[in-house]
Enzyme design. Structure first.
Site, PDB file in Angstrom:
ATOM      1  N   ARG A 112       0.853  -1.184   0.000  1.00  0.00           N
ATOM      2  CA  ARG A 112       0.000   0.000   0.000  1.00  0.00           C
ATOM      3  C   ARG A 112       0.894   1.241   0.000  1.00  0.00           C
ATOM      4  NH1 ARG A 112      -3.056  -3.285  -1.230  1.00  0.00           N
ATOM      5  NH2 ARG A 112      -5.183  -3.708  -0.487  1.00  0.00           N
ATOM      6  N   ASP A 150       3.826  -0.292  -7.258  1.00  0.00           N
ATOM      7  CA  ASP A 150       2.542  -0.700  -7.811  1.00  0.00           C
ATOM      8  C   ASP A 150       1.394  -0.059  -7.045  1.00  0.00           C
ATOM      9  OD1 ASP A 150       0.867  -2.244  -9.567  1.00  0.00           O
ATOM     10  OD2 ASP A 150       0.511  -3.650  -7.924  1.00  0.00           O
ATOM     11  N   GLU A 191      -4.878   6.996  -5.684  1.00  0.00           N
ATOM     12  CA  GLU A 191      -5.040   6.156  -6.873  1.00  0.00           C
ATOM     13  C   GLU A 191      -6.383   6.445  -7.528  1.00  0.00           C
ATOM     14  OE1 GLU A 191      -4.465   2.056  -5.815  1.00  0.00           O
ATOM     15  OE2 GLU A 191      -2.416   2.377  -5.129  1.00  0.00           O
ATOM     16  N   HIS A 223      -1.283  -0.379  -9.936  1.00  0.00           N
ATOM     17  CA  HIS A 223      -1.866  -1.270  -8.927  1.00  0.00           C
ATOM     18  C   HIS A 223      -2.441  -2.528  -9.584  1.00  0.00           C
ATOM     19  CE1 HIS A 223      -3.778  -1.333  -4.647  1.00  0.00           C
ATOM     20  NE2 HIS A 223      -3.326  -2.525  -5.019  1.00  0.00           N
ATOM     21  N   ILE A 224      -1.561  -3.291 -10.222  1.00  0.00           N
ATOM     22  CA  ILE A 224      -1.978  -4.495 -10.939  1.00  0.00           C
ATOM     23  C   ILE A 224      -1.537  -5.775 -10.242  1.00  0.00           C
ATOM     24  CG2 ILE A 224      -2.014  -3.340 -13.177  1.00  0.00           C
ATOM     25  CD1 ILE A 224       0.703  -4.712 -13.779  1.00  0.00           C
ATOM     26  N   GLY A 225      -1.072  -5.668  -8.995  1.00  0.00           N
ATOM     27  CA  GLY A 225      -0.574  -6.857  -8.309  1.00  0.00           C
ATOM     28  C   GLY A 225      -1.567  -8.000  -8.280  1.00  0.00           C
TER      29      GLY A 225
END
Length: 317
Positions: A235, A259, A264, A283-285
C-alpha cells in the site's frame, strides 16, 4: 423500477464478463461504473442502489458516506478485509458487508518480476530497443544479493519462497517478528536498521494500518545503499511519498518499483511520473483473470445469498 446493483471502479470493463451475473440480472438493474467517483458524484450515482460491489479499497465508505446512502442494504467488497470500509458503522445502519476470498501468489510473482526488472534494467533496455538502440546498461544478478522484507505475513512468506529459489539471502523485519518465526521460512530476522543498511532490495509486505502508515520514512531510506532498490506492492501510504521522491531525485537509492500509491489513480502531475529511476505500475498486483473470476463470481454468490435471506462471508467489524 427494479432495485439496483452498482459495480464500482471496473476500470477495464471486465466485471460482467468475469462471472455469470444472470441470476442477479433477473432481480436487479446492474449499473457498472468504469471510472473512479468521489464526493457528491459518488453519492448521486449510488443514491438508488440497494447493493454496491466495491473493488478492493478503490472507493472509501466511511460513516459520512454511508449516512448519505439510505437505500444501501448490502455492500460487497472483494477480499475479506477492506480498510476503506467502516464495517462497524455499516452494521449500525443495518447494512450487511460481505466479502470474497482474497488474491493468491500473483502479488508475490509480480514482486519478483519487479526485482528482475530493476536488477537487469528491463524497462530502460526495452525503451532503447524500441527507439533503435542496443545494450547500454549493465545489470546485476539476484543470486547472492540480500532481499529485505518489511513484513513476513502471507505475501512476505511467498516472496521469500521465490527469492530463496533465486538463491538470494532473505532477511525480514516487522515489529513483532521473532527469529524462530522467520527461520520457519528460511529467513533471518534482523532489526529495522540492519535491514535498510544491508539489503540490496527492500520489499514492502505489511498491511496498511494506522501504525504502519508512514512506517518507512526519510531516515530509513537514508540508511539504504546507493545501489539498493525499494519495491512496494503493498500500500502506498506505508512509505513516506515525499521522502521517497526526494531519495530518488538525489540518488540516495538506485531506484524503486511501485505498484501502489497514496492517491489512486496516480495524478498525472505527480512527481513520480517524471523520474526515470522508478518503475510505475497501476496497482496491478492482484489484477489477473484468475482473481477477477473469484472476486466477481463470489460477489454474485454474496448478492444471491443476501437476496435469499442468508448472507454469507460477512466481514467482522
Amino acid at each position: 423500477m427494479p432495485a439496483r446493483v452498482t459495480i464500482l471502479d471496473d476500470y477495464q470493463s471486465v466485471a460482467l464478463s468475469s462471472a455469470d451475473w444472470s441470476g442477479v440480472a433477473e432481480r436487479y438493474e446492474i449499473d457498472v461504473v468504469t471510472s473512479h467517483l468521489e464526493g457528491d458524484e459518488l453519492i448521486e450515482r449510488l443514491a438508488s442502489s440497494e447493493i454496491v460491489v466495491a473493488m478492493r479499497e478503490r472507493t472509501a465508505f466511511p460513516a459520512s458516506v454511508l449516512d448519505r446512502l439510505p437505500a444501501l442494504k448490502l455492500l460487497v467488497t472483494t477480499g475479506m478485509a477492506n480498510a476503506s470500509i467502516d464495517v462497524a458503522a455499516a452494521r449500525a445502519r443495518g447494512i450487511v458487508v460481505s466479502g470474497t476470498t482474497g488474491s493468491g501468489r500473483e502479488v508475490a510473482e509480480l514482486t519478483m518480476g519487479l526485482l528482475v526488472a530493476l536488477a537487469r534494467n528491463v524497462v530502460a533496455e526495452d525503451r532503447s530497443m524500441h527507439e533503435g538502440g542496443w545494450q547500454h546498461t549493465i545489470g546485476t544478478r539476484l543470486e547472492g544479493k540480500t532481499l529485505g522484507l518489511v513484513g513476513l505475513g502471507k505475501q512476505g512468506q511467498w516472496v521469500a519462497e521465490l527469492a530463496l529459489a533465486f538463491r538470494m539471502h532473505v532477511v525480514a523485519w516487522s515489529p513483532h517478528l521473532t527469529p524462530s518465526r522467520a527461520a520457519e521460512f528460511g529467513v533471518q530476522a534482523v532489526s529495522k536498521q540492519e535491514l535498510f543498511e544491508t539489503s540490496d532490495f527492500v520489499s514492502v509486505h505489511v498491511p496498511l494500518t494506522e501504525s504502519s502508515r508512514g512506517l518507512i520514512g526519510a531516515d530509513d531510506l537514508a540508511l539504504m545503499k546507493g545501489t539498493a532498490y525499494l519495491v512496494n506492492t503493498s500500500r502506498g501510504p506505508i512509505v513516506d511519498a515525499e521522502a521517497l521522491v526526494m531519495a530518488l531525485m538525489v540518488d540516495t537509492l538506485a531506484g524503486a518499483a511501485l505498484d501502489v500509491f497514496d492517491v489512486e489513480p496516480l495524478p498525472a502531475a505527480d512527481p513520480l511520473r517524471s523520474l526515470s529511476n522508478v518503475i510505475l505500475l497501476p496497482h496491478i498486483g492482484y489484477v489477473v483473470h484468475d482473481v477477477y473470476r473469484d472476486f466477481y463470481g463470489q460477489s454474485v454468490e454474496d448478492i444471491l445469498a443476501f437476496e435469499s435471506g442468508a448472507p454469507i462471508r460477512e466481514l467482522s467489524a
